[in-house]
Design a protein around this motif. Sequence first.
Motif, PDB file in Angstrom:
ATOM      1  N   PRO B  45      -7.590  64.488 -18.915  1.00  0.00           N
ATOM      2  CA  PRO B  45      -8.188  63.379 -18.147  1.00  0.00           C
ATOM      3  C   PRO B  45      -7.772  63.361 -16.682  1.00  0.00           C
ATOM      4  O   PRO B  45      -8.267  62.529 -15.929  1.00  0.00           O
ATOM      5  CB  PRO B  45      -7.678  62.142 -18.880  1.00  0.00           C
ATOM      6  N   GLN B  46      -6.870  64.229 -16.259  1.00  0.00           N
ATOM      7  CA  GLN B  46      -6.490  64.350 -14.838  1.00  0.00           C
ATOM      8  C   GLN B  46      -5.891  63.073 -14.280  1.00  0.00           C
ATOM      9  O   GLN B  46      -6.090  62.750 -13.123  1.00  0.00           O
ATOM     10  CB  GLN B  46      -7.693  64.789 -13.993  1.00  0.00           C
ATOM     11  N   PRO B 124      -0.470  60.521  -7.318  1.00  0.00           N
ATOM     12  CA  PRO B 124      -0.847  61.928  -7.468  1.00  0.00           C
ATOM     13  C   PRO B 124      -2.275  62.223  -7.058  1.00  0.00           C
ATOM     14  O   PRO B 124      -2.643  63.387  -6.951  1.00  0.00           O
ATOM     15  CB  PRO B 124      -0.653  62.177  -8.966  1.00  0.00           C
ATOM     16  N   VAL B 125      -3.106  61.199  -6.889  1.00  0.00           N
ATOM     17  CA  VAL B 125      -4.511  61.472  -6.563  1.00  0.00           C
ATOM     18  C   VAL B 125      -4.907  60.840  -5.234  1.00  0.00           C
ATOM     19  O   VAL B 125      -6.090  60.676  -4.946  1.00  0.00           O
ATOM     20  CB  VAL B 125      -5.459  60.986  -7.680  1.00  0.00           C
ATOM     21  N   ASP B 126      -3.940  60.496  -4.406  1.00  0.00           N
ATOM     22  CA  ASP B 126      -4.217  59.906  -3.089  1.00  0.00           C
ATOM     23  C   ASP B 126      -5.142  58.705  -3.188  1.00  0.00           C
ATOM     24  O   ASP B 126      -6.097  58.574  -2.421  1.00  0.00           O
ATOM     25  CB  ASP B 126      -4.854  60.957  -2.159  1.00  0.00           C
TER      26      ASP B 126
ATOM     27  N   ALA D 462     -12.496  62.615 -14.055  1.00  0.00           N
ATOM     28  CA  ALA D 462     -11.397  63.563 -14.179  1.00  0.00           C
ATOM     29  C   ALA D 462     -11.554  64.689 -13.172  1.00  0.00           C
ATOM     30  O   ALA D 462     -10.583  65.107 -12.541  1.00  0.00           O
ATOM     31  CB  ALA D 462     -11.340  64.127 -15.601  1.00  0.00           C
ATOM     32  N   SER D 465     -10.640  63.402  -9.844  1.00  0.00           N
ATOM     33  CA  SER D 465      -9.196  63.213  -9.767  1.00  0.00           C
ATOM     34  C   SER D 465      -8.501  64.552  -9.572  1.00  0.00           C
ATOM     35  O   SER D 465      -7.535  64.659  -8.826  1.00  0.00           O
ATOM     36  CB  SER D 465      -8.668  62.560 -11.045  1.00  0.00           C
ATOM     37  N   ARG D 466      -9.003  65.566 -10.285  1.00  0.00           N
ATOM     38  CA  ARG D 466      -8.367  66.868 -10.171  1.00  0.00           C
ATOM     39  C   ARG D 466      -8.508  67.394  -8.746  1.00  0.00           C
ATOM     40  O   ARG D 466      -7.559  67.905  -8.170  1.00  0.00           O
ATOM     41  CB  ARG D 466      -8.979  67.862 -11.147  1.00  0.00           C
ATOM     42  N   ARG D 468      -8.837  65.651  -6.044  1.00  0.00           N
ATOM     43  CA  ARG D 468      -7.931  64.911  -5.159  1.00  0.00           C
ATOM     44  C   ARG D 468      -6.502  65.383  -5.344  1.00  0.00           C
ATOM     45  O   ARG D 468      -5.758  65.553  -4.395  1.00  0.00           O
ATOM     46  CB  ARG D 468      -8.051  63.418  -5.439  1.00  0.00           C
ATOM     47  N   SER D 469      -6.155  65.593  -6.608  1.00  0.00           N
ATOM     48  CA  SER D 469      -4.792  66.004  -6.896  1.00  0.00           C
ATOM     49  C   SER D 469      -4.518  67.384  -6.314  1.00  0.00           C
ATOM     50  O   SER D 469      -3.465  67.626  -5.719  1.00  0.00           O
ATOM     51  CB  SER D 469      -4.589  65.988  -8.406  1.00  0.00           C
ATOM     52  N   GLU D 470      -5.489  68.285  -6.454  1.00  0.00           N
ATOM     53  CA  GLU D 470      -5.288  69.633  -5.914  1.00  0.00           C
ATOM     54  C   GLU D 470      -5.225  69.594  -4.393  1.00  0.00           C
ATOM     55  O   GLU D 470      -4.413  70.294  -3.774  1.00  0.00           O
ATOM     56  CB  GLU D 470      -6.415  70.561  -6.389  1.00  0.00           C
ATOM     57  N   ARG D 472      -4.160  67.148  -2.675  1.00  0.00           N
ATOM     58  CA  ARG D 472      -2.860  66.582  -2.310  1.00  0.00           C
ATOM     59  C   ARG D 472      -1.779  67.646  -2.431  1.00  0.00           C
ATOM     60  O   ARG D 472      -0.946  67.798  -1.523  1.00  0.00           O
ATOM     61  CB  ARG D 472      -2.555  65.413  -3.236  1.00  0.00           C
TER      62      ARG D 472
END
Lengths: 193, 194, 356, 524
Positions: B45-46, B124-126, D462, D465-466, D468-470, D472
Amino acid sequence: MTEIALILLSSVLVNNFVLTKFLGICPFLGTSSKVETAVGMSFAVMFVMTVASTVSWLVQQYVLIPLELEYLQTIFFILIIASLVQFIEMMIHKTSPVLYQGLGIFLPLITTNCAVLGVAILNVQQEQTFLTSALYGFGAAAGFALVLILFAGLRERIEISPVPELFKGSPLALITAGMMSLAFMGFSGLVKF
Amino acid sequence: MISLLYALASLGAFALVAGIVLAIAQKVFHIEGDPMVDRLDTLLPQTQCGQCGYPGCKPYAIAVASGEADVNHCVPGGERTMLQIADLMGVEPKDLEEEAAAPMLAFVREDECIGCTLCIKACPVDAIIGAPKQYHTVIADHCTGCTLCIEPCPVDCIDMLMKPELIEHWSWPLPDTKRAQLGHERREQHAGHS
Amino acid sequence: MPLIMLSSPHAHGGDSVRMIMLTVILALLPAAAVSVYLFGWLALLLIMTCMLSALITEAVCLKWMGRPVSTLLDNSAALTGLFLALTLPAATPWWMAVLGSVFAIVLGKQLYGGLGYNIFNPALSARVILLISFPLNMTTWIMPMTAGDPAINLYDFSTCATLFLAGPGALQLGFDAISMASPLGYVKTEATLGVPVSEALKAYDYSYLDAFLGFEAGSIGETSALALLIGGIFLLARHSITWHIPFTYIATVLLLSGLFNTLNPDQFAPPMFHLFAGGLILCAFFMATDPVSSPVTPLGQVVFAVGCGVITWAIRTWGGYPEGAMFAVLLMNCAVPLIDHYFRPRVYGHDHRNES
Amino acid sequence: MPAIVRKLAQRLGMLQHSFVGGVHPNMHKLSADCGIEDCDLSPVHVLPMKQHIGEICSPLVAVGDQVLRGQKIAKSEGYLSVPVHAPTSGRVVKIEEHAIAHPSGMGLPSIFIESDGDDTIDESLSPISDWANSDPTQLRERARMCGLAGLGGAVFPTFIKLVQDKRFPIETVVLNGIECEPFLTNDHRLMLEHAEEILEGMAILMHMVGAASGIIAIENNKQDAAEAMQLALDARSDMDDVAVMVLPTRYPQGSEKQLIYTLTGREVPAGKLPMHIGVLCQNVGTTKALFDAVVHGRALTERIVTVSGDALPNPANLRVRLGTSVRTLFARQGLEDFSGTHIVHGGPMMGERLKHPDFPVVKSSTGLLAMSSQFMGSAHTVEQPCIRCGHCSEACPISLVPNLLADQCRSDQFDKAASYDLFDCIECGACSYVCPSNIPLVHYFRYGKGQLALQRREQAFADASRQRSEARDARIEREKAEKAARRTRVRQTHAPKTDQAKADTDKPAAVDSGAAAVSKESKD
């Protein structure tokens, strides 16, 4: 021509390895929970069986018989089959990682699929020629593929049925396989071979 | 004696040939990396919440692909993610260790926020914006509800709120009939051991 | 009705499983009546025993599985019993009838989850189990309308009851006098001896009219093509079945046998013989159309029926068993999930079938 | 007739095209002979902020504001949306959430308007009597401004379809007067009583999309309506290429895609609109509303509602202002006590059953039915196992295999269901209607569609989110690298060489132990 058709018909339907000779039951039950996996397994087995039966025929004719080493038959055949399985395993891992995961342990276990060794040994026993042994190997594998895929279809349907707790999973799968075997008895005598 | 030699020689020769063929095949079918990692990563689910014990979703995917981690550690993904991972990996599903909580959203009580940016660094996701000495705000559409921002906040001004239910996102439940219950039973059972 | 979430539609056409099953039972009544006319008390006893034991087995299974026993009222168990009885030879002893019904209900149906989940036609799977377990009993046919022979009067209750309870052995002397080969079996045996089909038929004294009306040896319900056709047309008219399976099945058999008969009349039996002999019409109209174990889509049904036809004819012509219809249906039953998957109709607005 | 024979006959032109499947439900058109009556103004009208398919509107008025009938009180946000108008003159008393006709029982933000009884009309929109010489885009804007949405029940914003696109020229305008749902008679009465206005509306439609021909489709259980339309058509000289077509009654003929196939023999490709095959399909009610909007400058503030049902003493067709409470409508027709009756919004085949009558009439309210428990019970009895009789496949107008789809939805095989074209299902209910096992097939499909939509939403979230996370992680990595580079530069200029070598060996170790500490912490 007629002979080729009869060999195929006989090995696919009448003398089906799984349902009338009861060989290769382990992968038959193990990889039949999904049609997709069953199709993948079918192709793998078809490749291994056809090549194994021709190569083992060659080895039998040109190595074992001239050198009078017939007693090494099983070891040689297993070696051939194992190498082929290793080969196809690498190939599947490269081309379809999902199928590789889905087949799991059953892929290397084609080595110990008694139907594969069975075809190779039966070819020698029945004194087939090169061509007929290849055909026989292919037909046996096609028969295996046919019933495996049919069975996978049935199991997908059983999977979503409210089966009594006691018979869930393998018990009913075995009963169904038994019923399929009964139905395949209808083909008996179709080809006298 | 001669026949024994023949046997050894032929077997050896045959094994050598097979070995060479396989070695070539190994070269031809060589694969870079593990294609399973990306497939697994897309199932997760990220939330990057770290509840699985790994510092993010990708590390957990790597751990699962290598067989190091079990398939049942993703808490926010719940049963569905676990089943999908188990299915992809071709292993038996396992019971979840923790029930997934209802989806939550972080919310900054702005009048209490001192603008320290610690939560911004933790996210973690800004999903939190704001500058030093300014109020911070959570972008609701980006927040994954991972709660990683709660801990660093020195003044405890971040609340986890229930995600509001939207009428557009409402969906029909399973029909409430005997048969549907049977279906659920089967699913539970499937999740259990089959 | 509880106040739960109910989705549209809020109207219903009024069809029920119970009525569908009842319709099939009604459609089988002509065949059952003819069987009683032809085989007397034997047929009646057989039908009663099968239906009763099927119902009892079903009730026990439902009780055991904790499901409402009122499910019996859906008529499906009674139908299975009737089906089974009609596929049995008249001289079937009672224990075999009971055993068959138990097989049909337990192995054929309840183990898979009950009505709607069975993969194989329950009656046919029981029939095949019996055939393979008791080949002699299951291929011993008696002459219909044996009223004249004083030793065995099929219209005499006590004789039939003895025969039914104690098996053919009890009347060994007279029994041989009334047993005979079925046309299919006779032709097959003669063919292995090299006798041409036409001569074999002549020797058998085969008459198409008799076969059409039912005056021939065979399972009690399969002999009369006329009665079965009446039932089949009733089903078609009531929209219980569609034309796809029976029409395609019979057409395939006729086409194949016609083609080969034209090529070599000595080796291959003529199409009309195939049509009226054995259980083709029974299987085509009633067994292969069993909704649960046949494909759902029209195209799938056609494919299914072609497969049934080819296998039936092939087994009859070349196989070890004289009759192939029930094997054919069972074999095609195995393929139903795949047929359902690959032969879906083209969906509105999509260019190709299953393009996904 | 076997499908093969029918198809062959259609190909050869011996038989008219006709959509596949369908059912013949008992029509129960109780209110067919009841003329349209005007319903009195309600003391309070409740206007939900979304009465169409698409994006929700935002209020333009505040509590205490005076509004006039037809005044825009909420503006559309986004393209797929139409505004909401005040149904009568009065005062805005509150803006808060109110129950709407939705099966979930959830509500929407709504504007409450207390009627002042004067019913003063907002005249700000001028009539366009000379529409034939007006620019179609101007008329299209008028349709949007007036809040027009498909009044057949789907409430798709009308203006979106009224467009001239050179790639997809519209050849035929289809006027949908099929009304194949049982009980509903609002379109029937509208055609009988307002044939001229509807035809004028159709002429406007044809002008707007530049279509040359038109078809008015009516089922043969409404012969009188067909005659009325024909009569009105004959009286006009400018509509020679328009024909009234009477079709044999079959459900769901009124569904746009099925109707277009029956009339033209062409299918709307999956995922496309009728305009892509040169057809525009409009409901008669919408066409009448378009006429009002263009010729009278009136916004959509009222509609015809069939109030009927086997538990209602006096069925009727009412002209109702939007926002009127359904409870008062039922009371007007003699039903006060709702115990033992079920309320259905729409027709019995596709309408929603609601738990209480306290919701307002909206643009999608084709019918309001009070059904007896007996009637509803026959459709909602205990589900029995599927016997795979295939009646559902036969009835499905788009050739799905409903029983397999239901199995897949029930056992959560949603991806497989999607590959069996679950999303093509129009939820017409023909499959459930014929099912002998009383399986609520449509309910399973809705469950499956909802779950699939949820999964897709979650997957999209998801993926975002991934990313954004990457992004970041990449940023942190870059910052770290920049910092290290800066530090190295500073050290190189200031520090002695030995120190720098030491720092280089120290740093990775420190980072490693830090990362280990982090992962250990999170494991705990």
